[in-house]
Design a protein around this motif. Structure first.
Motif, mmCIF file in Angstrom:
data_model
loop_
_atom_site.group_PDB
_atom_site.id
_atom_site.type_symbol
_atom_site.label_atom_id
_atom_site.label_comp_id
_atom_site.label_asym_id
_atom_site.label_seq_id
_atom_site.Cartn_x
_atom_site.Cartn_y
_atom_site.Cartn_z
ATOM 1 N N THR A 1 55.397 -29.255 -30.289
ATOM 2 C CA THR A 1 54.991 -30.248 -29.295
ATOM 3 C C THR A 1 55.288 -31.658 -29.811
ATOM 4 O O THR A 1 54.407 -32.513 -29.856
ATOM 5 N N THR B 1 54.759 -34.167 -26.806
ATOM 6 C CA THR B 1 53.481 -34.193 -26.093
ATOM 7 C C THR B 1 52.280 -33.841 -26.967
ATOM 8 O O THR B 1 51.147 -33.857 -26.495
ATOM 9 N N GLY B 2 52.502 -33.506 -28.234
ATOM 10 C CA GLY B 2 51.417 -33.071 -29.100
ATOM 11 C C GLY B 2 50.375 -34.157 -29.339
ATOM 12 O O GLY B 2 50.689 -35.341 -29.429
ATOM 13 N N TRP C 1 48.349 -22.912 -25.228
ATOM 14 C CA TRP C 1 49.715 -23.299 -24.853
ATOM 15 C C TRP C 1 50.320 -22.339 -23.823
ATOM 16 O O TRP C 1 51.529 -22.286 -23.646
ATOM 17 N N THR D 1 46.845 -23.938 -33.402
ATOM 18 C CA THR D 1 47.769 -25.052 -33.445
ATOM 19 C C THR D 1 49.146 -24.695 -32.893
ATOM 20 O O THR D 1 49.511 -23.522 -32.777
ATOM 21 N N SER D 2 49.906 -25.755 -32.594
ATOM 22 C CA SER D 2 51.342 -25.602 -32.393
ATOM 23 C C SER D 2 51.977 -25.450 -33.770
ATOM 24 O O SER D 2 51.338 -25.693 -34.799
ATOM 25 N N SER E 1 46.399 -29.850 -29.824
ATOM 26 C CA SER E 1 46.525 -29.809 -28.371
ATOM 27 C C SER E 1 47.797 -30.544 -27.979
ATOM 28 O O SER E 1 48.456 -31.153 -28.819
ATOM 29 N N GLY E 2 48.123 -30.476 -26.699
ATOM 30 C CA GLY E 2 49.298 -31.173 -26.201
ATOM 31 C C GLY E 2 49.090 -31.583 -24.758
ATOM 32 O O GLY E 2 48.556 -30.809 -23.947
ATOM 33 N N TRP F 1 49.668 -29.239 -21.530
ATOM 34 C CA TRP F 1 49.711 -27.824 -21.891
ATOM 35 C C TRP F 1 48.388 -27.154 -21.567
ATOM 36 O O TRP F 1 47.329 -27.734 -21.787
ATOM 37 N N VAL G 1 55.430 -22.889 -30.499
ATOM 38 C CA VAL G 1 55.878 -24.036 -29.721
ATOM 39 C C VAL G 1 55.799 -25.267 -30.624
ATOM 40 O O VAL G 1 54.917 -25.362 -31.473
#
Length: 201
Positions: free
Chosen positions: A153, A156-157, A25, A10-11, A17-18, A21, A151
């Motif tokens: 996101t 954009t996540g 990532w 994960t972020s 996800s994003g 990316w 990161v």
């Protein structure tokens, strides 16, 4: 009896996800990749959406926003192709074209319960957020592991992991930092019927 691991990448803010990316990532490092490559053999459990995505990658479909796979991504997909996979779906059709994949149309929770009681070795999820949530709610998850990449996101996540989860108490089993920036946490989960009301869980 088999052990069930729910395993997420994960972020920091809990997205799986994003948009735009690359895999991991783009932040994986040699220490993390070496650990990933040394993981024990497992049978991977997934739903239809994850199957379609990952089997597409295995067939050469490149993620949106990329021209080609990076070597690390290609190696990860190749390893997954060789592994045993169980796919829970009422919409996919047999035979599944991705190698070493078995389609199960029965209720996923009951099927995994039977797999745990009659099998041995490690069962591990990959992606499949709703499947993981159902298995956790049913009390079937022995270990809950998250590798968090450095990161956020927020813009954009995609695929927020913990939405719709019950309250869960987590007992730390392991924690580790890879390459000075990637954090692993692993827990034994226990689903709560209600908050602990001031009593230690």
């Amino acid at each position: 009896m088999s052990e069930l691991l729910v395993d997420f990448i994960t972020s920091l803010d809990g997205h799986a996800s994003g948009e735009g990316w690359p895999g991991f990532w783009g932040l994986e490092g040699p220490e993390y990749l070496a650990w990933l490559g040394a993981q024990p053999e497992a049978t991977y459990l997934m739903g239809a959406n994850t199957y379609r995505l990952m089997s597409g990658f295995a067939a050469g479909e490149v993620p949106k926003g990329q021209d080609e796979f990076r070597p690390e991504e290609e190696a990860s997909v190749d390893e997954l192709t060789q592994a045993s996979k169980v796919v829970f779906s009422s919409s996919l059709e047999d035979p599944l074209p991705w190698a070493n994949s078995t389609l199960v149309r029965d209720d996923a929770v009951e099927a995994v319960r039977a797999m745990k009681s009659s099998g041995s070795g490690l069962l591990s999820t990959i992606g499949s957020l709703s499947l993981c949530r159902s298995l956790l709610r049913a009390g079937l998850v022995d270990r809950f592991r998250v590798v968090m990449f450095p990161v956020i996101t927020g813009a954009t996540g995609e695929e927020r992991i913990y939405d719709g989860y019950p309250d869960v108490a987590l007992e730390m089993i392991e924690h580790r930092t890879f390459d000075g920036r990637i954090q692993l946490v692993e827990y034994k989960p226990r689903v709560l019927e209600h908050p602990p009301l001031g009593v230690p869980v």
